[in-house]
Scaffold this active site. Structure first.
Site, short mmCIF file in Angstrom:
data_model
loop_
_atom_site.label_atom_id
_atom_site.label_comp_id
_atom_site.label_asym_id
_atom_site.label_seq_id
_atom_site.Cartn_x
_atom_site.Cartn_y
_atom_site.Cartn_z
N TYR A 32 0.83 -1.20 0.00
CA TYR A 32 0.00 0.00 0.00
C TYR A 32 0.87 1.25 0.00
O TYR A 32 1.85 1.34 0.75
CB TYR A 32 -0.90 0.03 1.24
CG TYR A 32 -1.87 -1.13 1.32
CD1 TYR A 32 -2.93 -1.24 0.42
CD2 TYR A 32 -1.73 -2.11 2.30
CE1 TYR A 32 -3.81 -2.30 0.49
CE2 TYR A 32 -2.61 -3.16 2.38
CZ TYR A 32 -3.64 -3.26 1.47
OH TYR A 32 -4.51 -4.31 1.53
N LYS A 43 8.82 6.67 -5.13
CA LYS A 43 9.78 5.67 -4.64
C LYS A 43 9.26 4.26 -4.90
O LYS A 43 10.03 3.36 -5.28
CB LYS A 43 10.02 5.87 -3.14
CG LYS A 43 11.00 4.85 -2.57
CD LYS A 43 11.24 5.06 -1.09
CE LYS A 43 12.20 4.00 -0.55
NZ LYS A 43 12.46 4.16 0.91
N ARG A 92 -6.66 0.98 -4.64
CA ARG A 92 -7.69 0.64 -3.65
C ARG A 92 -8.60 1.85 -3.49
O ARG A 92 -8.17 2.91 -3.04
CB ARG A 92 -7.08 0.26 -2.30
CG ARG A 92 -8.16 -0.05 -1.26
CD ARG A 92 -7.64 -0.74 -0.01
NE ARG A 92 -6.78 0.11 0.80
CZ ARG A 92 -6.37 -0.20 2.04
NH1 ARG A 92 -6.75 -1.35 2.59
NH2 ARG A 92 -5.57 0.62 2.70
N GLU A 154 -13.58 -8.16 5.77
CA GLU A 154 -13.11 -7.37 6.90
C GLU A 154 -14.12 -7.28 8.04
O GLU A 154 -13.93 -6.46 8.95
CB GLU A 154 -12.76 -5.95 6.44
CG GLU A 154 -11.71 -5.90 5.34
CD GLU A 154 -11.30 -4.48 5.00
OE1 GLU A 154 -10.51 -3.90 5.77
OE2 GLU A 154 -11.77 -3.96 3.97
N ASP A 303 -3.81 -37.53 -9.23
CA ASP A 303 -5.13 -37.13 -9.69
C ASP A 303 -5.09 -35.66 -10.10
O ASP A 303 -4.07 -34.97 -9.95
CB ASP A 303 -6.20 -37.36 -8.62
CG ASP A 303 -5.86 -36.69 -7.29
OD1 ASP A 303 -4.92 -35.85 -7.26
OD2 ASP A 303 -6.51 -36.99 -6.29
#
Length: 324
Positions: A32, A43, A92, A154, A303
């Protein structure tokens, strides 16, 4: 076979295998970056990180929301960081229940270049998903791009409705411009929702943590594990990251550049795992060419779930090994 030769061999095997190789975007570290902080954003674009998430939500103060969305919009309007990059560029937005979500979407989805991924926090029910997907589809209906969607679990309600929410989002994405790609476990907001007191080992979150990864994998979605908020505790971060990888999570949220290498290493398949998966896929291909379905590999009957596990290992390794 040394590791570099193995990497080259993996590429040849993927090109020749009879198993279809689906598109996979690595998000081992989902970092984030506050959308209103141009210094931190600049940065971030220089870091070796899988996913840079330009944030409009929790990382931004209420009086900086407009600044954040405008800054992100300006970044998306320029060609810089659009081409020749090796990270997933995500945004976000604020939750549907806030007053900011619609403005966030209008700013981000009318930019010259769309983000690769939109992250939608605090998803509790299908009505929120329906509103969100309708908004997105209306804004980018004329564009060719398909955007990945990552939703957050959340709250107690979000955990209870998680299966239905995933199923509904996938159904809606069949005819829209957005595709559900993953899920984030928002542990801190869940603690607040339930009234949990956090312990050092996180035992009180075990049920929700396991349920989220289980349902995510049932829908073939990426599962992004909880954030480690003590960014100076790198030893604790390593322990939690390795634990999350063992549980089936494919990545982890990070909030500081120092966390990136530890997290990305934890979610990178080991040499032993890659050798196992490579040999298994090669054996599968040989048996398919001979018209044989079930087969034995190193003493075990193989499988399709086992084949899928091997394919997952190779997907992650192939797309995260450019720096090997």
């Amino acid at each position: 076979m040394n590791f570099l030769k193995l990497l080259n061999y993996v590429g040849k095997l993927h090109r020749g295998t009879l198993i279809s190789v689906r598109h996979y975007t690595p998000r081992r570290a989902l970092m984030y970056v506050p959308g209103d902080d141009i210094r931190k954003l600049s940065k971030a674009f220089t870091l070796n990180v899988d996913c840079i998430t330009m944030d409009c939500e929790d990382g931004v103060a209420l009086n900086k929301k407009e600044t954040a969305r405008n800054t992100i919009r300006n970044i998306l309007d320029t060609e810089k960081n659009v081409v020749k990059r090796n990270y997933d560029r995500a945004v976000r937005v604020n939750p549907v229940t806030s007053e900011f979500c619609q403005c966030d979407l209008r700013a981000v989805l009318t930019a010259k270049y769309l983000p690769d991924t939109i992250l939608l926090p605090k998803v509790d029910d299908k009505e929120q998903l329906k509103w969100f997907l309708d908004q997105v589809n209306s804004l980018i209906i004329e564009r060719k791009e398909i955007i990945d969607l990552i939703i957050y679990v959340e709250s107690a309600v979000g955990v209870i409705n998680f299966y239905d929410n995933c199923k509904y989002a996938i159904e809606l994405s069949q005819t829209g411009k957005i595709s559900l790609a993953g899920v984030v476990f928002g542990s801190d907001d869940l603690c607040a929702s339930i009234g949990i007191t956090r312990s050092s080992d996180g035992a009180e979150l075990l049920y929700a943590r396991q349920k989220i990864v289980l349902i995510s994998k049932a829908f073939n979605l990426q599962a992004i594990d909880m954030v480690h908020i003590d960014y100076k505790d790198l030893a604790g971060l390593k322990k939690y990251a390795e634990q999350g990888a063992q549980m089936g999570y494919t990545g982890k949220q990070v909030i500081h550049p120092d966390q990136i290498p530890i997290v990305q290493d934890a979610f990178l398949p080991s040499k032993r795992q890659v050798e196992w998966a490579t040999g298994l896929l090669e054996s599968f291909q040989e048996h398919q060419l001979k018209g044989k379905g079930a087969f034995v590999y190193k003493g075990n009957m193989i499988d399709m779930p086992t084949m899928k596990q091997a394919q997952n290992v190779m997907d992650i390794f192939k797309l995260t090994s450019s720096n090997v």
